[in-house]
Design an enzyme around this catalytic site. Structure first.
Site, PDB file in Angstrom:
ATOM      1  CE  LYS A  91      -4.010  -2.147   2.216  1.00 23.62           C
ATOM      2  NZ  LYS A  91      -5.060  -1.991   3.259  1.00 23.62           N
ATOM      3  CE1 TYR A 145      -9.551  -2.661   0.059  1.00 25.98           C
ATOM      4  CE2 TYR A 145      -8.797  -0.702  -1.073  1.00 25.98           C
ATOM      5  CZ  TYR A 145      -8.533  -1.822  -0.314  1.00 25.98           C
ATOM      6  OH  TYR A 145      -7.244  -2.100   0.086  1.00 25.98           O
ATOM      7  CG  PHE A 171     -13.363   1.050   7.028  1.00 22.06           C
ATOM      8  CD1 PHE A 171     -12.929   0.500   5.834  1.00 22.06           C
ATOM      9  CD2 PHE A 171     -14.060   0.236   7.913  1.00 22.06           C
ATOM     10  CE1 PHE A 171     -13.182  -0.824   5.512  1.00 22.06           C
ATOM     11  CE2 PHE A 171     -14.321  -1.094   7.603  1.00 22.06           C
ATOM     12  CZ  PHE A 171     -13.884  -1.616   6.397  1.00 22.06           C
ATOM     13  NE  ARG A 179      -6.848 -12.365   4.923  1.00 22.70           N
ATOM     14  CZ  ARG A 179      -7.451 -11.182   4.942  1.00 22.70           C
ATOM     15  NH1 ARG A 179      -7.215 -10.306   3.966  1.00 22.70           N
ATOM     16  NH2 ARG A 179      -8.252 -10.854   5.896  1.00 22.70           N
ATOM     17  CB  THR A 203      -7.310  -5.597   9.772  1.00 22.68           C
ATOM     18  OG1 THR A 203      -7.874  -6.652   8.994  1.00 22.68           O
ATOM     19  CG2 THR A 203      -7.587  -4.264   9.099  1.00 22.68           C
ATOM     20  NE  ARG A 246      -2.542  -5.852   6.857  1.00 26.20           N
ATOM     21  CZ  ARG A 246      -3.698  -6.404   6.509  1.00 26.20           C
ATOM     22  NH1 ARG A 246      -4.257  -7.336   7.262  1.00 26.20           N
ATOM     23  NH2 ARG A 246      -4.295  -6.034   5.390  1.00 26.20           N
ATOM     24  CG  ASN A 302      -3.724  -2.397   6.684  1.00 27.13           C
ATOM     25  OD1 ASN A 302      -3.597  -1.942   5.555  1.00 27.13           O
ATOM     26  ND2 ASN A 302      -4.660  -3.256   7.013  1.00 27.13           N
ATOM     27  CG  HIS A 360      -5.547  -5.981  -0.278  1.00 29.96           C
ATOM     28  ND1 HIS A 360      -6.761  -5.927   0.359  1.00 29.96           N
ATOM     29  CD2 HIS A 360      -5.697  -6.863  -1.311  1.00 29.96           C
ATOM     30  CE1 HIS A 360      -7.623  -6.720  -0.265  1.00 29.96           C
ATOM     31  NE2 HIS A 360      -6.999  -7.294  -1.281  1.00 29.96           N
ATOM     32  CD  GLU A 365      -9.047  -8.830  -3.725  1.00 29.90           C
ATOM     33  OE1 GLU A 365      -7.893  -9.129  -3.331  1.00 29.90           O
ATOM     34  OE2 GLU A 365      -9.973  -8.524  -2.950  1.00 29.90           O
TER      35      GLU A 365
HETATM   36  P1  CMP Z   1      -7.499  -4.463   3.395  1.00 30.11           P
HETATM   37  O1  CMP Z   1      -6.999  -5.853   3.639  1.00 30.11           O
HETATM   38  O2  CMP Z   1      -6.896  -3.741   2.266  1.00 30.11           O
HETATM   39  O3  CMP Z   1      -9.101  -4.478   3.170  1.00 30.11           O
HETATM   40  C1  CMP Z   1      -9.953  -3.453   3.623  1.00 30.11           C
HETATM   41  C2  CMP Z   1      -9.231  -2.361   4.299  1.00 30.11           C
HETATM   42  O4  CMP Z   1     -10.001  -1.420   5.000  1.00 30.11           O
HETATM   43  C3  CMP Z   1      -8.323  -2.964   5.340  1.00 30.11           C
HETATM   44  O5  CMP Z   1      -7.258  -3.625   4.717  1.00 30.11           O
HETATM   45  C4  CMP Z   1      -7.939  -1.721   6.155  1.00 30.11           C
HETATM   46  O6  CMP Z   1      -6.793  -1.084   5.654  1.00 30.11           O
HETATM   47  C5  CMP Z   1      -9.120  -0.780   5.923  1.00 30.11           C
HETATM   48  N1  CMP Z   1      -9.772  -0.458   7.165  1.00 30.11           N
HETATM   49  C6  CMP Z   1      -9.773   0.764   7.729  1.00 30.11           C
HETATM   50  N2  CMP Z   1     -10.471   0.755   8.857  1.00 30.11           N
HETATM   51  C7  CMP Z   1     -10.917  -0.504   9.037  1.00 30.11           C
HETATM   52  C8  CMP Z   1     -11.699  -1.147  10.028  1.00 30.11           C
HETATM   53  N3  CMP Z   1     -12.186  -0.472  11.095  1.00 30.11           N
HETATM   54  N4  CMP Z   1     -11.955  -2.469   9.894  1.00 30.11           N
HETATM   55  C9  CMP Z   1     -11.493  -3.147   8.816  1.00 30.11           C
HETATM   56  N5  CMP Z   1     -10.745  -2.586   7.841  1.00 30.11           N
HETATM   57  C10 CMP Z   1     -10.459  -1.284   7.953  1.00 30.11           C
END
Ligand code: CMP
Length: 133
Positions: A8, A48, A56, A84, A90, A101, A111, A114, A125
């Site tokens: 990211k 997304y 968010f 994962r 996350t 992470r 974070n 992805h 994806e």
């Molecule tokens: P990602 O795996 O890219 O998929 C969705 C993204 O939403 C996640 O990583 C986070 O970077 C972002 N995000 C921001 N806030 C939240 C939250 N409260 N819960 C889950 N994902 C979040």
């Protein structure tokens, strides 16, 4: 089996790309495709889409369009599940020690990386960034 990772904009800007790729290769992933991307607002919204109703969503789209990111199509046995595990939770504060992470992310939003969360999403994806695959 292929899965999609995105390094990211926070991790690219912090010059963590090389270390993250080394981490992924050490975990047995082969890089099958790679592209530096600057997501537009509409591409990020489309990527997304499943999160559109979440609180968010707007900040996530703003963050993901804030700078270049690196999309990677990665191959390995059990690629989706293993990636994962390697990236961690996350929220980096909840992520296990040694995960990407935990090592490189700043917050739940910024974070670092992805990863696709299911084989169905991995197929969607990978095709989103690498339509000829
Ligand atoms: P990602 O795996 O890219 O998929 C969705 C993204 O939403 C996640 O990583 C986070 O970077 C972002 N995000 C921001 N806030 C939240 C939250 N409260 N819960 C889950 N994902 C979040």
């Amino acid at each position: 089996m292929l899965t999609l990772a995105i390094i990211k904009p926070d991790a690219v800007a912090a010059r963590h790309t090389g270390k993250i790729i080394a981490h992924l290769e050490a975990e047995g992933f082969q890089i099958r495709d790679a592209q530096m991307v600057r997501l537009t607002k509409s591409r990020a919204e489309s990527f997304y889409e499943v999160h559109r109703e979440r609180p968010f969503f707007r900040p996530l789209v703003t963050f993901m369009t804030s700078g270049p990111a690196l999309a990677l199509a990665l191959e390995r046995d059990d690629a989706v599940t293993h990636l994962r595990k390697v990236i961690g939770a996350t929220d980096p504060a909840q992520a296990d020690a040694g995960t990407i992470r935990r090592l490189y992310a700043q917050s739940k939003e910024r974070n670092a990386i992805h990863a696709s969360d299911s084989p169905e999403n991995a197929a969607r994806e990978v095709a989103f960034f690498f339509p000829t695959r």
